[in-house]
Design an enzyme around this catalytic site. Structure first.
Site, PDB file in Angstrom:
ATOM      1  N   ASP A 212       0.826  -1.199   0.000  1.00 28.94           N
ATOM      2  CA  ASP A 212       0.000   0.000   0.000  1.00 28.94           C
ATOM      3  C   ASP A 212       0.868   1.260   0.000  1.00 28.94           C
ATOM      4  O   ASP A 212       1.895   1.325   0.690  1.00 28.94           O
ATOM      5  CB  ASP A 212      -0.895  -0.021   1.244  1.00 28.94           C
ATOM      6  CG  ASP A 212      -1.943   1.056   1.245  1.00 28.94           C
ATOM      7  OD1 ASP A 212      -2.724   1.113   0.274  1.00 28.94           O
ATOM      8  OD2 ASP A 212      -1.995   1.839   2.219  1.00 28.94           O
ATOM      9  N   GLU A 278       1.810  -0.240  -4.914  1.00 25.20           N
ATOM     10  CA  GLU A 278       0.945   0.874  -5.278  1.00 25.20           C
ATOM     11  C   GLU A 278       1.812   2.125  -5.246  1.00 25.20           C
ATOM     12  O   GLU A 278       2.134   2.634  -4.177  1.00 25.20           O
ATOM     13  CB  GLU A 278      -0.225   1.008  -4.298  1.00 25.20           C
ATOM     14  CG  GLU A 278      -1.161   2.168  -4.653  1.00 25.20           C
ATOM     15  CD  GLU A 278      -2.136   2.506  -3.536  1.00 25.20           C
ATOM     16  OE1 GLU A 278      -3.212   3.043  -3.856  1.00 25.20           O
ATOM     17  OE2 GLU A 278      -1.823   2.257  -2.354  1.00 25.20           O
TER      18      GLU A 278
END
Length: 561
Positions: A212, A278
């Site tokens: 993330d 990401e």
């Protein structure tokens, strides 16, 4: 143009299916999806033809941001299940030749995490507080935040705490919700903590990690003011590369150490481990730096997700993407949907382009043309699946699901909605529980009286049971795309753009021995120049080719060379 040379690794060409556990399938009828619910649907996943699943967070969490506020990285949230259920899921996935990737959230944790609770109970300057970004406030009495940084979810990026005596204390940094304090990655103890977390889950058999906000971990220790966009988007006056928190060079050493650990496990176990980041930075050449040979295996390329339905933009983006990632010897990872954006059926349902970039659609907004959106989404994904590299799809995408665009305020969960007093709708609309069976309660998702987010009535027509029986359904198209992509080895083939004189609304390229043509116009176009002596392999809609040479509006075909 190739995505990568000398392909030998599963993750370079895989089709990976993102599961948002809370909304996938509920096995215990509490209205929330869980690990056993995923295991119940493995036959569906196997039949779809995918290679791996990616699970969004299922860790222990108070739920300030739907699980991305982790209170314990080494435990499972009760709503999701327990370790025996997780181990059973991993085992059954592997028995069905499916890999499992799990989400890791290293930028921030929950305010209920043990480390943060200890920091709150400790004095300024203590080792416990040095695991996070605690700073004294500004202003005459420290009543103002340390700098002007803004939260991605709206409002200030700082929250002031009080000491045990009830007096104002320091402020802590949270680039997202106040319930998500940022870790201080300048502290070696933080790096070691996460290496231990990775090792814990590798020992439980996971095949990889989705990382993330992998571009946000490192901050300028001086914490200078920054007037650029809070989400890191490029701005002519505030280049993201100059920011004190987006994509700083120091972040790359973090992932080099992670890569060493993953490579060690790959060698020791004989099963390849990977990570996909990401990384929300532009241009693509900068983003690709996270995928250098000693860093991440892949990073998400969100470019096609952001450009709408335009053939020239698609051609430019595809070419630029392959060039950027080829330069670092990495495959390109393609994506059109995920849990943070409006679904493609919704986004592409606006003739003049999606009106709310970075946000969802609410009941007071102009509503999309869902029929047009689905038609375009099928054309777009049919083109996407022909590209070299790996492909990620988001649960329900294969059913053609739109967002729930009329969800009322009383049901909203996304902190973005509350942090902006409703000015931004947020992401709830794309996170609605899946419809499995049109005739069952909650469309087969759960037998609970209510689900954590309500489903719109029209979801019945998208239910998996109906689409399984309809050979022209979106679900059947996805199965065909995944199967044919594998059979033709398109993920590892060479792509060449076709210079044609048909129409600027036509995108055409060859990939291996296959020609792909997408019509982004709202009328049929004669593509005889591209179809001569070719046979139809598949099409995004029935009867996409009329009289063998006319390509229907907003459709895509694959042709044999």
């Amino acid at each position: 143009m190739n995505a990568h040379n000398n392909k030998t690794h599963w993750w370079e060409t895989a089709t990976i299916y993102q599961i948002y556990p809370r909304s996938f399938n509920d096995s215990n009828d509490d209205g929330i999806g869980d690990l056993n619910g995923i295991r119940e649907r493995i036959p569906y996943l196997k039949n779809l033809g995918i290679d791996a699943v990616w699970l969004s967070p299922f860790y222990k969490s108070p739920g300030a941001d739907a699980g991305y506020d982790v209170s314990d990285y080494l435990s499972i949230d009760k709503a999701a299940g327990d370790f025996p259920e997780f181990d059973a899921l991993v085992s059954e996935l592997h028995n069905n030749d499916l890999k499992i990737i799990i989400d890791i959230v290293p930028n921030h944790c929950s305010i209920e995490h043990e480390l943060f609770l200890k920091a709150l109970a400790s004095a300024p300057g203590s080792a416990e507080r040095e695991l996070f970004h605690f700073r004294d406030g500004t202003g005459e009495n420290g009543e103002l935040p340390p700098n002007n940084w803004k939260s991605h979810f709206g409002g200030n990026a700082w929250t002031q705490i009080t000491n045990p005596n009830g007096e104002p204390d320091q402020w802590y940094l949270h680039l997202f919700d106040p319930g998500q304090p940022d870790f201080n990655w300048d502290n070696p103890a933080v790096e070691q903590y996460f290496l231990d977390v990775l090792e814990f889950w590798l020992e439980r058999g996971v095949d990889g990690f989705r990382v993330d906000v992998a571009h946000l971990l490192s901050k300028d220790p001086l914490l200078p003011n920054w007037d650029g966009p809070a989400n890191g988007k490029q701005h002519p006056d505030f280049p993201t590369q100059d920011s004190p928190m987006f994509g700083r060079d120091e972040v790359h050493n973090i992932f080099r150490s992670w890569r060493e650990l993953l490579d060690k496990y790959s060698s020791d176990t004989g099963t390849e481990k990977m990570m996909c980041g990401e990384v929300c930075v532009q241009p693509l050449s900068w983003q690709a730096q996270w995928a250098r040979p000693d860093e991440m295996h892949t990073v998400f390329n969100f470019s096609l997700l952001e450009i709408g339905f335009d053939s020239e933009a698609w051609a430019t983006t595809i070419s630029n993407s392959l060039e950027a990632f080829n330069a670092v010897g990495a495959p390109t990872t393609w994506v059109l949907n995920n849990h943070d954006v409006a679904r493609s059926t919704t986004r592409l349902g606006y003739s003049e382009g999606y009106p709310k970039p970075g946000d969802g659609v609410g009941p007071d907004d102009p509503q999309p043309d869902i029929e047009k959106g689905l038609r375009r989404a099928c054309a777009a994904v049919s083109t996407l699946f022909a590209l070299p590299g790996s492909v990620y799809i988001y649960q329900g995408e294969e059913l053609g699901l739109p967002d729930h665009t009329t969800l009322s305020a009383q049901f909203r969960n996304d902190p973005t909605y509350f942090r902006t007093a409703g000015k931004r709708i947020g992401r709830d609309g794309c996170r609605i529980p899946l419809p499995w069976n049109s005739t069952e309660k909650n469309f087969g998702f759960s037998d609970a009286d209510s689900t954590w987010l309500p489903q719109p009535a029209e979801f019945d027509t998208y239910s998996a049971n109906l689409q399984e029986r309809d050979q022209d359904s979106t679900l059947q198209l996805y199965k065909l795309l995944i199967k044919t992509r594998k059979n033709l080895n398109l993920g590892s083939s060479t792509l060449r753009m076709i210079d044609h004189n048909v129409s600027p609304r036509i995108l055409a390229f060859t990939i291996g021995e296959t020609t792909v043509v997408m019509n982004t116009d709202d009328r049929p176009i004669n593509i005889s120049e591209l179809t001569q002596e070719k046979q139809l392999i598949l099409a995004s809609i029935p009867e996409a080719l009329v009289n063998e040479h006319w390509l229907a509006a907003e459709s895509t075909v694959w042709l044999s060379v």
